[in-house]
Scaffold this motif. Structure first.
Motif, mmCIF file in Angstrom:
data_model
loop_
_atom_site.group_PDB
_atom_site.id
_atom_site.type_symbol
_atom_site.label_atom_id
_atom_site.label_comp_id
_atom_site.label_asym_id
_atom_site.label_seq_id
_atom_site.Cartn_x
_atom_site.Cartn_y
_atom_site.Cartn_z
ATOM 1 N N GLU A 17 -78.796 -84.880 -29.352
ATOM 2 C CA GLU A 17 -80.019 -84.343 -29.948
ATOM 3 C C GLU A 17 -80.300 -82.932 -29.432
ATOM 4 N N GLU A 28 -78.226 -80.860 -27.965
ATOM 5 C CA GLU A 28 -77.191 -79.910 -28.355
ATOM 6 C C GLU A 28 -77.476 -79.338 -29.737
ATOM 7 N N LYS A 29 -77.993 -80.209 -30.595
ATOM 8 C CA LYS A 29 -78.361 -79.747 -31.935
ATOM 9 C C LYS A 29 -79.360 -78.601 -31.843
ATOM 10 N N LEU A 30 -80.297 -78.727 -30.895
ATOM 11 C CA LEU A 30 -81.308 -77.679 -30.724
ATOM 12 C C LEU A 30 -80.694 -76.391 -30.197
ATOM 13 N N PHE A 78 -77.429 -75.338 -30.386
ATOM 14 C CA PHE A 78 -76.367 -74.674 -31.157
ATOM 15 C C PHE A 78 -76.663 -74.553 -32.648
ATOM 16 N N ARG A 79 -77.848 -74.803 -33.022
ATOM 17 C CA ARG A 79 -78.109 -74.734 -34.469
ATOM 18 C C ARG A 79 -78.198 -73.283 -34.938
#
Ligand SMILES: Nc1ncnc2c1ncn2[C@@H]1O[C@H](COP(=O)(O)OP(=O)(O)O)[C@@H](O)[C@H]1O
Ligand SMILES: [Mg+2]
Ligand SMILES: [Zn+2]
Length: 310
Positions: free
Chosen positions: A303, A305-307, A309-310
């Motif tokens: 979760e 990481e999504k923040l 590398f988005r």
């Protein structure tokens, strides 16, 4: 300067609509002079008060009059505060919140419920089966607490594996018992309990060993988390003996979590007295031998990481 009343009178003469409205208001106040001034909110279960449990009430017929007693000695006032129907529930709720605050239940599990204990978080079918049984037992324990209490029966949540949900399930049971029955609870890790006793050996300490023992003997429901997590000295064994022996004698329920079975407790407490007591005072519940801690960390990282590398 022209007095205010004269101004109003002149305005009403010039404006018949306003005059009509003023007289309507006066009439309705005369027939029903009591008005609740508190603005209702959804926070009140009855949608009467602002959620704080009190109503501010005005009697318009007494506006500008002094407080006085009527012929029956009843005090007549222009305004006062009155308890809303929700007040008592609110007081109970506050007591429950305070008890939960003082309980020592780990803050990360303060919202954990038996219902939200998710058996599908375990991967193997075998684990899910064991978790289903444990969940059912936990729910039944809460629902039948009066009977359990009468016999002084507690629970012993066991699994060897770390991160399989023992502390979480014990916390959910504790939360439910406080919320349902308003009982006093002490939730403590066995290591912290021992540490509290050792701290009293400090010359400056104002509490004594027996103060600590007394607290955990007397509390209505005690949860000891991670019992026998490490080898124990004879002195430490004595602490658990003094607490469990009293609680057994006085039929006070205790919930344990541990990564050794009740039978295996003898290896940690070789005196053999602790496990015999616990065997009588708690029913063993097996938890899955599967950690969901890693799983959780993985999905949390995913979760975040999504923040990143988005
Ligand atoms: N059945 C479950 N449903 C949801 N989360 C769970 C469940 N069981 C455990 N967890 C989570 O897994 C982690 C480890 O649980 P914990 O109770 O600390 O394990 P243990 O005390 O057995 O070492 C915690 O973060 C907890 O929230
Ligand atoms: Mg634990
Ligand atoms: Zn209310």
């Amino acid at each position: 300067m022209e007095p205010l009343s004269a101004v109003i009178q002149r305005m009403m003469k010039d404006n018949p609509v306003l005059a009509k409205r003023m007289s309507d208001v006066r009439e309705s106040l005369a027939s029903n002079p009591i008005e609740i001034m508190t603005i209702p909110s959804d926070e009140c279960p009855y949608k009467k008060c602002d959620g704080k449990g009190w109503l501010w009430i005005k009697d318009w017929s007494r506006l500008g009059k002094k407080d006085e007693e009527d012929e029956n000695g009843k005090l007549l006032r222009a305004e006062w505060m009155e308890q809303c129907k929700c007040y008592e529930q609110l007081v109970k709720q506050r007591e429950v919140d305070k008890k939960l605050d003082l309980s020592g239940i780990p803050p990360i599990f303060s919202d954990a419920t038996v219902r939200s204990y998710d058996v599908n978080r375990y991967r193997s079918a075998n684990s899910q089966g064991i978790a289903t049984m444990a969940k059912k037992a936990a729910g039944n324990y809460v629902n039948n607490y009066e009977a359990m209490k009468k016999h002084g029966k507690g629970l012993y949540l066991y699994s060897k594996v770390k991160g399989s949900g023992k502390t979480r399930l014990a916390s959910s049971i504790a939360n439910a018992l406080v919320k349902t029955y308003g009982i006093d609870i002490a939730f403590i890790k066995s290591g912290d309990l021992i540490a509290q006793v050792y701290k009293t050996m400090n010359k400056k300490s104002e509490t004594t060993r027996s103060d600590i023992i007394e607290t955990f003997r007397k509390v209505e429901l005690l949860v000891i988390d991670d019992l026998a997590i490490k080898d124990s000295t004879e002195y430490e064994e004595g602490i658990f003996y003094d607490i469990t022996d009293y609680r057994l004698e006085h039929k006070k329920p205790t919930i344990f979590t541990s990564n050794v079975t009740i039978d295996e407790l003898e290896k940690v407490y070789p005196g053999g007295r602790v496990n015999k007591r616990i065997n009588k005072m708690a029913m063993e519940i097996y938890m899955p031998e599967e950690s969901i801690r890693d799983d959780e960390a993985d999905s949390e990282n995913a979760e975040l990481e999504k923040l990143l590398f988005r």
